[in-house]
Structures are given as structure tokens and as C-alpha cells.
Write an enzyme that holds these catalytic residues in place. Sequence first.
Site, PDB file in Angstrom:
ATOM      1  N   GLU A  35       0.874  -1.173   0.000  1.00 54.88           N
ATOM      2  CA  GLU A  35       0.000   0.000   0.000  1.00 54.88           C
ATOM      3  C   GLU A  35       0.913   1.225   0.000  1.00 54.88           C
ATOM      4  O   GLU A  35       1.812   1.321   0.847  1.00 54.88           O
ATOM      5  CB  GLU A  35      -0.881   0.000   1.256  1.00 54.88           C
ATOM      6  CG  GLU A  35      -1.848   1.161   1.223  1.00 54.88           C
ATOM      7  CD  GLU A  35      -2.772   1.244   2.441  1.00 54.88           C
ATOM      8  OE1 GLU A  35      -2.725   0.347   3.304  1.00 54.88           O
ATOM      9  OE2 GLU A  35      -3.529   2.227   2.496  1.00 54.88           O
ATOM     10  N   ARG A 262       5.002 -12.553   9.639  1.00 58.13           N
ATOM     11  CA  ARG A 262       5.686 -11.282   9.437  1.00 58.13           C
ATOM     12  C   ARG A 262       7.110 -11.348   9.946  1.00 58.13           C
ATOM     13  O   ARG A 262       7.382 -12.046  10.913  1.00 58.13           O
ATOM     14  CB  ARG A 262       5.022 -10.209  10.310  1.00 58.13           C
ATOM     15  CG  ARG A 262       3.914  -9.561   9.688  1.00 58.13           C
ATOM     16  CD  ARG A 262       3.251  -8.546  10.588  1.00 58.13           C
ATOM     17  NE  ARG A 262       2.236  -8.016   9.743  1.00 58.13           N
ATOM     18  CZ  ARG A 262       2.368  -6.911   9.014  1.00 58.13           C
ATOM     19  NH1 ARG A 262       3.407  -6.145   9.145  1.00 58.13           N
ATOM     20  NH2 ARG A 262       1.431  -6.542   8.187  1.00 58.13           N
ATOM     21  N   LYS A 272       4.202   0.796   9.487  1.00 57.87           N
ATOM     22  CA  LYS A 272       4.355   2.071   8.806  1.00 57.87           C
ATOM     23  C   LYS A 272       3.709   3.200   9.597  1.00 57.87           C
ATOM     24  O   LYS A 272       4.193   4.325   9.585  1.00 57.87           O
ATOM     25  CB  LYS A 272       3.726   1.987   7.406  1.00 57.87           C
ATOM     26  CG  LYS A 272       4.637   1.339   6.393  1.00 57.87           C
ATOM     27  CD  LYS A 272       3.993   1.318   5.021  1.00 57.87           C
ATOM     28  CE  LYS A 272       3.009   0.189   4.921  1.00 57.87           C
ATOM     29  NZ  LYS A 272       2.466  -0.009   3.574  1.00 57.87           N
TER      30      LYS A 272
HETATM   31  P1  ATP Z   1       2.605  -2.108   7.947  1.00 61.50           P
HETATM   32  O1  ATP Z   1       1.827  -2.751   9.031  1.00 61.50           O
HETATM   33  O2  ATP Z   1       4.040  -1.918   8.242  1.00 61.50           O
HETATM   34  O3  ATP Z   1       1.970  -0.862   7.417  1.00 61.50           O
HETATM   35  P2  ATP Z   1       1.429  -3.560   5.843  1.00 61.50           P
HETATM   36  O4  ATP Z   1       1.274  -5.022   5.876  1.00 61.50           O
HETATM   37  O5  ATP Z   1       0.229  -2.741   6.050  1.00 61.50           O
HETATM   38  O6  ATP Z   1       2.596  -3.167   6.789  1.00 61.50           O
HETATM   39  P3  ATP Z   1       1.640  -3.358   3.044  1.00 61.50           P
HETATM   40  O7  ATP Z   1       2.105  -2.224   2.236  1.00 61.50           O
HETATM   41  O8  ATP Z   1       0.201  -3.688   3.015  1.00 61.50           O
HETATM   42  O9  ATP Z   1       2.103  -3.096   4.517  1.00 61.50           O
HETATM   43  O10 ATP Z   1       2.512  -4.650   2.737  1.00 61.50           O
HETATM   44  C1  ATP Z   1       2.901  -5.081   1.455  1.00 61.50           C
HETATM   45  C2  ATP Z   1       3.266  -6.519   1.529  1.00 61.50           C
HETATM   46  O11 ATP Z   1       4.360  -6.689   2.413  1.00 61.50           O
HETATM   47  C3  ATP Z   1       2.129  -7.357   2.082  1.00 61.50           C
HETATM   48  O12 ATP Z   1       2.060  -8.556   1.364  1.00 61.50           O
HETATM   49  C4  ATP Z   1       2.518  -7.577   3.507  1.00 61.50           C
HETATM   50  O13 ATP Z   1       1.958  -8.748   3.999  1.00 61.50           O
HETATM   51  C5  ATP Z   1       4.038  -7.613   3.421  1.00 61.50           C
HETATM   52  N1  ATP Z   1       4.627  -7.196   4.687  1.00 61.50           N
HETATM   53  C6  ATP Z   1       4.402  -6.062   5.371  1.00 61.50           C
HETATM   54  N2  ATP Z   1       5.072  -6.048   6.528  1.00 61.50           N
HETATM   55  C7  ATP Z   1       5.761  -7.209   6.581  1.00 61.50           C
HETATM   56  C8  ATP Z   1       6.640  -7.811   7.530  1.00 61.50           C
HETATM   57  N3  ATP Z   1       6.951  -7.195   8.661  1.00 61.50           N
HETATM   58  N4  ATP Z   1       7.150  -9.015   7.242  1.00 61.50           N
HETATM   59  C9  ATP Z   1       6.851  -9.640   6.094  1.00 61.50           C
HETATM   60  N5  ATP Z   1       6.019  -9.153   5.164  1.00 61.50           N
HETATM   61  C10 ATP Z   1       5.483  -7.943   5.402  1.00 61.50           C
HETATM   62 MG    MG Z   2      -1.464  -2.580   4.979  1.00 62.16          MG
END
Ligand code: ATP
Ligand code: MG
Length: 559
Positions: A35, A262, A272
Site C-alpha cells: 500500500e 511477518r 508504517k
Molecule cells: P505495515 O503494518 O508496516 O503498514 P502492511 O502489511 O500494512 O505493513 P503493506 O504495504 O500492506 O504493509 O505490505 C505489502 C506486503 O508486504 C504485504 O504482502 C505484507 O503482507 C508484506 N509485509 C508487510 N510487513 C511485513 C513484515 N513485517 N514481514 C513480512 N512481510 C510484510
Molecule cells: Mg497494509
Amino acid sequence: MSEEKKSLNFLEQIIEEDLANGLPKEKLRFRFPPEPNGYLHIGHAASICLNFGLGLKYNAPVNLRFDDTNPAKEEQEYVDSIQQDVQWLGFQWDKVLYSSNYFQQLYDWTIQLIEEGKAYVDNQSSEKMAIQKGTPTEPGVNSPNRDRSIEENLDLFLKMKNGDFDEGSHVLRAKIDMKHVNMHMRDPIMYRILKKHHHRTGNDWCIYPMYDWTHGESDYLEQVSHSICTLEFKSHRDLYDWYVDQVYDTNLLRPKQREFARRNLSYTVMSKRKLLQLVEEGVVNGWDDPRMPTISGLRRRGYTPASIRNFSETAGISKRDNVTDVALLEHCIKDDLNKTAPRVMAVLDPVKVIITNYPEGEEEFLDANYNDYAEGFGSRAVPFSREIYIEKEDFREEANKKFFRLKLGKEVRLKNAYIIKAESCIKDENGKVTEIHCTYDADSRSGSGSEASKRKVKGTLHWVSIKHAVSAKVNVYDRLFTDEAPDGHKDKDFKEFINPNSLNTIEAFVEPSLKDAKILDRFQFQRLGYFCVDKDSAENNLIFNRTVPLRDSWAKMEK
Ligand code: ATP
Ligand code: MG
């Protein structure tokens, strides 16, 4: 089981099974779906390395898909930084795509669902809907609006789309089952009203599809074979499948969601939202502050793409939540820089040394290898003169036998230069040593081949010639948090654990060859650690960031 099979991770095993069950190899396709609401962090790197790694392994395309369904938080700046970071990590996508490309298709499918009696408009308050939803142990109850006529739903949904209603007043819900054991299946929201400008679709839409409704359909439209996400989406899988099944054409591939844990890192926060707080509240100097766990922060800190890929590989992927020791990340960059970084000399905390028997006004340029232990690094000339700096902590008036550095009456070797002996020192009124007087053995120059050059003395010190040294700012970083799990405390905010001493900027002296160093060039400052040139560095304002000290706490633990 063959050796190769054993070493497959569980996702690769799933893929191998699918191939064995008849999925043609050329149908394999993956995606990385960020995102664009922040910068990528080291957790994302796990997902990037995993998805693009599968692409490389199976020679399958991988899309970079921006999951941009929430205009309130998404910006072009983030889209740009994400592309830069993925490429910097060394990966190339097949296509750059956006969920927002599919807004019209999703809308058209939604009309179909309404016409089939599978979706309805609800205009209750969100509190009411939450109560009706039940709990994991109690079934939910139906909304009084669940049985609206198809015509009324079409009319209300059109009005939602046309902007006739206020934000929060109406939602569109899938009509699934309010008593389903999986709470996500209890008539989930498909659309909400958001009267916000979208970074790509502008003001075309004021209704935006929810994550679940968007994600599976986007995977389906792109014919992604394996949609890999993190564990918190496991309970969404039923809904993912339900949505895909509503539009699934059996001639096409039906994407499959699978989940892994994760990446969490000790002494680090990774969401984020929290990283944005650190940026907005000025705790750090932007998303690429070298203390941040962002890819851009790590890059500025001196991390290499290879070290991050190696870290992701070594930490591996897991089915269960776990925390990776940040020392492993530090080990990976040390391991890489140990092989690749030229060794140079810098003094961070200087004290003056006068070599009393070295002729005044004389200078010489000593040939010094960039790496004594490996071929191919070449060498440079290091100037030597009567007055040099060494580190304060490398001198003691008196010390026990284990102190192999400079002490009165004893000898050390100056790296690439001569053997010196401390004769006396001068102190200020507080007893602090301000000047050390030494003599040198003129025959002992390193590499000269003389008997004296081969003489073994216990310690070797780094140094710089005062006359030739270049001053530089050196940012010495420590962990940003003092606690192993800063966001793991129920009663305390993660910001209570911010390390007040995470940045120490030092005025240091570096050897003159570093004057020409370019932004992001990486070096070992001998005996001190690895450093890289900061992006704000300029010819007359050299700035280095300490990537890591030399001490390797991970390697020690492994022993
Ligand atoms: P955050 O909680 O940091 O905002 P998010 O999951 O909302 O992370 P996205 O931009 O939606 O962030 O993530 C893009 C991809 O990266 C998704 O497939 C997500 O599952 C993966 N991802 C995000 N954070 C992690 C992590 N800590 N470890 C492994 N994969 C991750
Ligand atoms: Mg997200």
C-alpha cells in the site's frame, strides 16, 4: 526425500505440489502488493525477497501492485520510493499495476452481485453494525436492511457512487452469513464512501472498495497463481475465496492465498503507522534517517542490497510469529563489507602525537593497501609527517600487560608506517593528556623489507597525519530503541523506549584519500567499523555514517 526437496520452504512445497497436481509451470505468477502509504521497511524486504525470489526460481513473472484503495493515506511520493527500493534491492517486476486500475471492473462486478441478491446497502451507524456482528463465540444478527429489494439497493448504491450521501452514512455489504463461524464472513463491508482525492483516479470516485473485495479480485484479474501474504490475513482466506468464487470463470486460474509470518526485528518497530509517527514528530530526520528500519534508511546507513537479501534468506520464512535478532542483520552487512569495503584510516577521538626524532617539515607518502588480506583492492598513498593523531583511548601512561596499545616506554606499530615508542606526555590542568611525545625507528617502515620492518611489536594503531588530515563529520548511530520489543508493552507506548543517545555526531579526522569519496561509498575505518558517505556529504563538508562497529555480537553468539 531428496536433498533439494528438504530445503524447500513451506511455500515452495505448496507450489511444487500444485505443479505435481497439474498446474502448468508457465501459469505461475506472483505479486508484491504494497500500500503506498509509507516507505518500505526491512519487513517488506522479506516479502519482496520471497515473492521475487519465487519469480526467479520458477522463471515466473512478478508484478509490483500498488494496493491503493485508501486515498486518505496514499501518495505519489510513496509510490516512487517503493519502486526505487524494490529496484535497489535488485529485483525487476514484470508490470507495475494499481488496484485503482480495477475500480471500474470492481464496480461492474458489484452491480452484478447486487443484481444476484448478494450485496446490499446498509445505512446503520458503524456502532450498530459492530454490535450486530456478534463475537467469535456468539453469532451475529441480521441487519434490518439486509432484505432491501434489489431495485432499492441498485438505486442506493448508485447514489453512493454519485456522491449523494455523506461519508460514513452508507456502506455496501456482501450478503454472506451473519452466523458464520468466521467473523469476516458476517456480511463484510465491500464499499465505503470517502470524499477524498485519490493520487491516481483524482475525484472520479467517492466510493472506495475495501481491501478484501479488492485484493482477491486483483489477483484474479492479474492471474496471480499464489498470493502470498502475512499471517494476519489467514482468517480472511474464506472471504478471499468467497469473493473470487463470485466472479470465477473456470477457464481461468483461481488464485490461492497462502500466509507466512511477518518479519519482526528486535529493538525495532516495523509498522508504517508507527514509523510515520517517528517522522512526523521529528524523532528522526525523515523516512531515510539511518536509524530507521526502512530500506531507504538502511541504504543511507550503508547497507548493501546483497546484505539485505542475504539477511532475508538467512532469517528464512516461518509459519509462526517470531522475532529475528537485529544482530543477524548487523552480521549480514558486516559479512558483506568485510569482503567488499576498502580499509582506510580515520581518527574519531584524536590526541596529538609528536614524533620528536622525525625531521620537522618533512613528509612522505607511504604505499598502503586498501586490503591486506584480499587481492584486487589496490593501494593508495598515505601521507606521514612529524605530527599525527591517534585515538585517545589508544594511549595510557600506564597499563597492564594486556594493553597492547601505546603506553609510556613501550612500542607500537603505526599501520602502514613505522614503529614508535612513547617517551612522555603533556597533560592539562585536569590531568587530561593533550600531547604524546614519541620517537620512531626510522628503519622500521612497513614493507621496506628491512630487518626492522619485520620486527614484531604487539599492537598496531591507526592514525592520520595532522597536516594532511581532512576533517569530517561522523554520525555514530546506536539503536533507536532501548527495549527489545518496544511495541510489545500493553501499558506503555513504544515511544517511551526511544534511546535518547541514538545519534552522536563527531568531528573526526580522516585520511586525505577520502576527500574524493562519493555519496554511498563504503569503507572500513580500520579498527573502528564500517562507514559510508552520507547523501548530504559535499566536497568541503564530508559526512560519514557509521553502518556498524566491527564487533560482531551475532558471530559470537553462534560460536
Ligand atoms: P505495515 O503494518 O508496516 O503498514 P502492511 O502489511 O500494512 O505493513 P503493506 O504495504 O500492506 O504493509 O505490505 C505489502 C506486503 O508486504 C504485504 O504482502 C505484507 O503482507 C508484506 N509485509 C508487510 N510487513 C511485513 C513484515 N513485517 N514481514 C513480512 N512481510 C510484510
Ligand atoms: Mg497494509
